[in-house]
Write an enzyme that holds these catalytic residues in place. Structure first.
Site, PDB file in Angstrom:
ATOM      1  N   HIS A   1      -8.217  -0.166   4.282  1.00 15.02           N
ATOM      2  CA  HIS A   1      -8.465  -0.925   5.513  1.00 15.02           C
ATOM      3  C   HIS A   1      -9.943  -0.936   5.931  1.00 15.02           C
ATOM      4  CE1 HIS A   1      -4.227  -0.978   5.578  1.00 15.02           C
ATOM      5  NE2 HIS A   1      -4.003   0.108   6.266  1.00 15.02           N
TER       6      HIS A   1
ATOM      7  N   ASP B   1      -5.394   7.241   3.495  1.00 13.88           N
ATOM      8  CA  ASP B   1      -4.524   6.315   4.214  1.00 13.88           C
ATOM      9  C   ASP B   1      -5.295   5.091   4.725  1.00 13.88           C
ATOM     10  OD1 ASP B   1      -2.080   5.533   5.376  1.00 13.88           O
ATOM     11  OD2 ASP B   1      -2.584   6.454   7.300  1.00 13.88           O
TER      12      ASP B   1
ATOM     13  N   LYS C   1      -6.357   9.683  14.001  1.00 14.86           N
ATOM     14  CA  LYS C   1      -5.088   9.581  14.725  1.00 14.86           C
ATOM     15  C   LYS C   1      -5.212  10.386  16.011  1.00 14.86           C
ATOM     16  CE  LYS C   1      -2.203   8.062  11.228  1.00 14.86           C
ATOM     17  NZ  LYS C   1      -1.805   6.676  11.391  1.00 14.86           N
TER      18      LYS C   1
ATOM     19  N   LYS D   1       0.858  -1.170   0.000  1.00 12.03           N
ATOM     20  CA  LYS D   1       0.000   0.000   0.000  1.00 12.03           C
ATOM     21  C   LYS D   1       0.901   1.230   0.000  1.00 12.03           C
ATOM     22  CE  LYS D   1      -2.990   2.091   3.403  1.00 12.03           C
ATOM     23  NZ  LYS D   1      -2.094   2.826   4.235  1.00 12.03           N
TER      24      LYS D   1
ATOM     25  N   GLU E   1      -6.808   5.325  16.411  1.00 11.17           N
ATOM     26  CA  GLU E   1      -5.395   5.112  16.744  1.00 11.17           C
ATOM     27  C   GLU E   1      -4.950   6.152  17.747  1.00 11.17           C
ATOM     28  OE1 GLU E   1      -2.859   3.689  13.302  1.00 11.17           O
ATOM     29  OE2 GLU E   1      -4.081   5.213  12.362  1.00 11.17           O
TER      30      GLU E   1
ATOM     31  N   LYS F   1      -4.874  -9.623   9.797  1.00 11.78           N
ATOM     32  CA  LYS F   1      -5.247  -9.667  11.219  1.00 11.78           C
ATOM     33  C   LYS F   1      -6.185 -10.862  11.434  1.00 11.78           C
ATOM     34  CE  LYS F   1      -4.850  -4.647  11.758  1.00 11.78           C
ATOM     35  NZ  LYS F   1      -3.605  -4.512  12.493  1.00 11.78           N
TER      36      LYS F   1
ATOM     37  N   HIS G   1      -2.779  -4.941   4.826  1.00  9.80           N
ATOM     38  CA  HIS G   1      -2.348  -5.737   5.977  1.00  9.80           C
ATOM     39  C   HIS G   1      -3.474  -5.961   7.003  1.00  9.80           C
ATOM     40  CE1 HIS G   1      -1.784  -1.929   8.159  1.00  9.80           C
ATOM     41  NE2 HIS G   1      -1.790  -2.640   9.260  1.00  9.80           N
TER      42      HIS G   1
END
Ligand code: BG6
Length: 521
Positions: A270, A265, A366, A178, A246, A212, A208
């Site tokens: 995701h 992002d 974030k 990515k 996050e 998980k 990714h």
């Protein structure tokens, strides 16, 4: 053994997993963070659980002037550090025998990705390692590099004859990291460029989140149990909330993040992966295209999101856990008047018979209060007539929560009668934590993905059409946010739950509200 009387099921998976077949792996970006922190530790974990091919070789390519010994040494130090710092990849430190086996198969090749000579030398090294380690000429190329290299690197590989599968006599696969493009047009252009050289079956686009464990288990929960699927639709589900919060800020990635922002992002990749797992129809089997077709159907049924259905935010100073955090605009490599969003929330519709009228709310940010990733499914209220005149009208809703991070688990919130006289009801929660049922496996999240690529199973990788569909959905937002400057940045405090405007996204709808981040505490 589980039985109908309800005894404890066995906790050990009995899936037959075997080492992958012979192959070499070439990592471009061998000196980078991703290689050190995730790819090599994942290979170590595969080796340690007996899944790495017995006939294996690892070749690292990068521009830094290192010898093979120095490269091995750096990787070993990183492994030790990580083990000391809490065992990110290996709870009991590095096993010297396993590490010795892995590091003994490593070769470092110094080379510029833009020079044809690098690839000629790589061809020689691959031929040597095929002889020395019996890799059978099969090669997995891992592009752990900045996205601007994806196209040129693949072209260089092709020019050196390195992606030719010689009519099935050997396989050649390429893992692409990515970000896959930064909008619809660039993703299409990259797909076209790669597909001139490689077949779709040779391209493994990584997300990714699909590595998980709990994300993979969503399909098992939904389709291996008889009681979820009958209620998994618009008749029973009120709405779905997907949260990826996050605590980290942008750390040392200011330059990258300024160009990227939370939407690009995290969302088309995701968050959409989580969404497709929840919303997909049952596939007819486990072959890669059966699963990916159903996921693509979901993305294709989502109309592009309009700016009125989205909220962006940027953090200002505050406190995250016990750490004081500055304004995003004061971070290194961030413009003092930056308009980059560090938070995004969206409301999506899925135009299918199963989901029509059921909103999916997605948010990510974030510097939030807690690291918290969950998929929360809210069910429709039961008819309350029986409880009229009691306090039942104040009942909490029924939630099924698939918890992904930091703890992996599932919980179900529903109502029971409070013990005692009269009818008063109270919400309770039934929770399961995976770690209470299954032994913890050292895992950095890349093991399954790398192993799957080695065995040629692309189920957990993104297909070209899926990547493009993701970008298509967010395109109107990208366009609007690029031209309309946010007037209120920073609009949420570091350590908080995001901008107040995000609450309105739900509040407009029938009194719904975001679940608190860190709901269990
Ligand atoms: C990456 C993003 O893809 O995913 C990062 O670029 C983000 O900004 C990360 O922090 C989150 O992944 P994880 O596995 O730490 O939840």
């Amino acid at each position: 053994m589980a039985d109908d009387a309800g005894s404890m099921p066995t906790t050990q998976s009995e899936l037959a997993v075997r080492p992958a077949g012979p192959c070499a792996m070439v990592i471009f970006g061998a000196g980078g963070d991703l290689t050190k922190r995730l790819v090599v530790p994942a290979l170590y974990n595969l080796a340690s659980s007996g899944l790495l091919p017995r006939d294996f070789a690892l070749i690292g390519v990068d521009a830094a002037d290192l010898t093979t010994d120095q490269w091995r040494q750096r990787l070993a130090e990183m492994m030790q550090q990580s083990a000391k710092g809490g065992g990110e990849f290996s709870a009991d430190g590095t096993n010297p025998e396993v590490w010795g086996m892995l590091s003994g198969r490593m070769t470092y090749l110094r080379g510029d990705f833009g020079e044809a000579a690098t690839f000629t030398r790589l061809a020689d090294v691959l031929a040597e390692t095929a002889r020395a380690y019996g890799t059978g000429g099969n090669v997995l190329f891992y592009l752990a590099v900045a996205d601007r290299f994806f196209g040129p690197l693949t072209e260089q590989l092709a020019a050196a004859g390195l992606v030719d599968e010689q009519d099935g006599a050997r396989w050649r696969r390429v893992i692409v990291e990515k970000p896959f493009g930064h909008d619809l047009a660039s993703a299409r252009a990259l797909n076209t460029r790669l597909l001139k050289i490689l077949t779709e079956q040779q391209i493994y686009r990584i997300d990714h989140f699909l590595g998980k464990e709990t994300v993979q288990s969503i399909m098992a929960v939904r389709f291996a149990n008889g009681f979820f699927e009958p209620v998994w639709n618009r008749d029973h589900i009120d709405h779905v909330q997907i949260t990826v919060a996050e605590t980290v800020g942008v750390e040392r990635r200011g330059r990258f993040y300024e160009q990227t922002g939370a939407l690009r992002d995290m969302v088309p990749n995701h968050l959409f992966q989580l969404l497709t797992m929840v919303a997909m129809e049952p596939p007819t089997g486990f072959d890669p295209d059966a699963v990916r077709n159903r996921k693509a159907d979901v993305l294709n049924a989502i109309p592009p999101v309009q700016p009125s259905c989205a909220v962006r935010g940027q953090y200002g100073r505050g406190q995250v856990l016990d750490r004081a955090v500055d304004d995003y605009r004061d971070e290194p490599d961030v413009a003092a008047d930056s308009n980059t969003e560090t938070y995004a929330a969206l409301k999506l519709e899925i135009d299918t018979w199963r989901w029509a009228g059921v909103p999916f709310y997605l948010r990510t940010g974030k510097a939030m209060r807690k690291r918290w990733t969950e998929i929360a499914i809210r069910f429709r209220r039961a008819p309350l007539s029986l409880f009229r005149g009691t306090d039942a009208v104040n009942l909490g809703p029924n939630w099924l929560v698939l918890q992904i991070q930091p703890d992996e688990g599932i919980s179900l919130q529903f109502d029971v009668k409070r013990p005692g006289q009269g009818v008063t009801l109270a919400p309770v929660r039934m929770s399961l934590l995976y770690k209470d049922w299954f032994p913890a496996m050292p895992n950095v999240g890349y093991e399954t993905l790398i192993y799957d690529c080695m065995i040629g199973d692309a189920t957990l990788f993104q297909r070209a059409d899926m990547v493009e569909a993701g970008w298509r959905i967010v395109q109107p937002l990208q366009e609007a946010w690029a031209v309309e400057k946010p007037a209120d940045f920073p609009n949420y405090q570091a350590g908080g739950a995001g901008p107040a405007a995000a609450d309105e996204l739900l509040a407009d709808d029938d009194g719904r509200g975001w679940r608190p981040i860190n709901h269990n505490s």
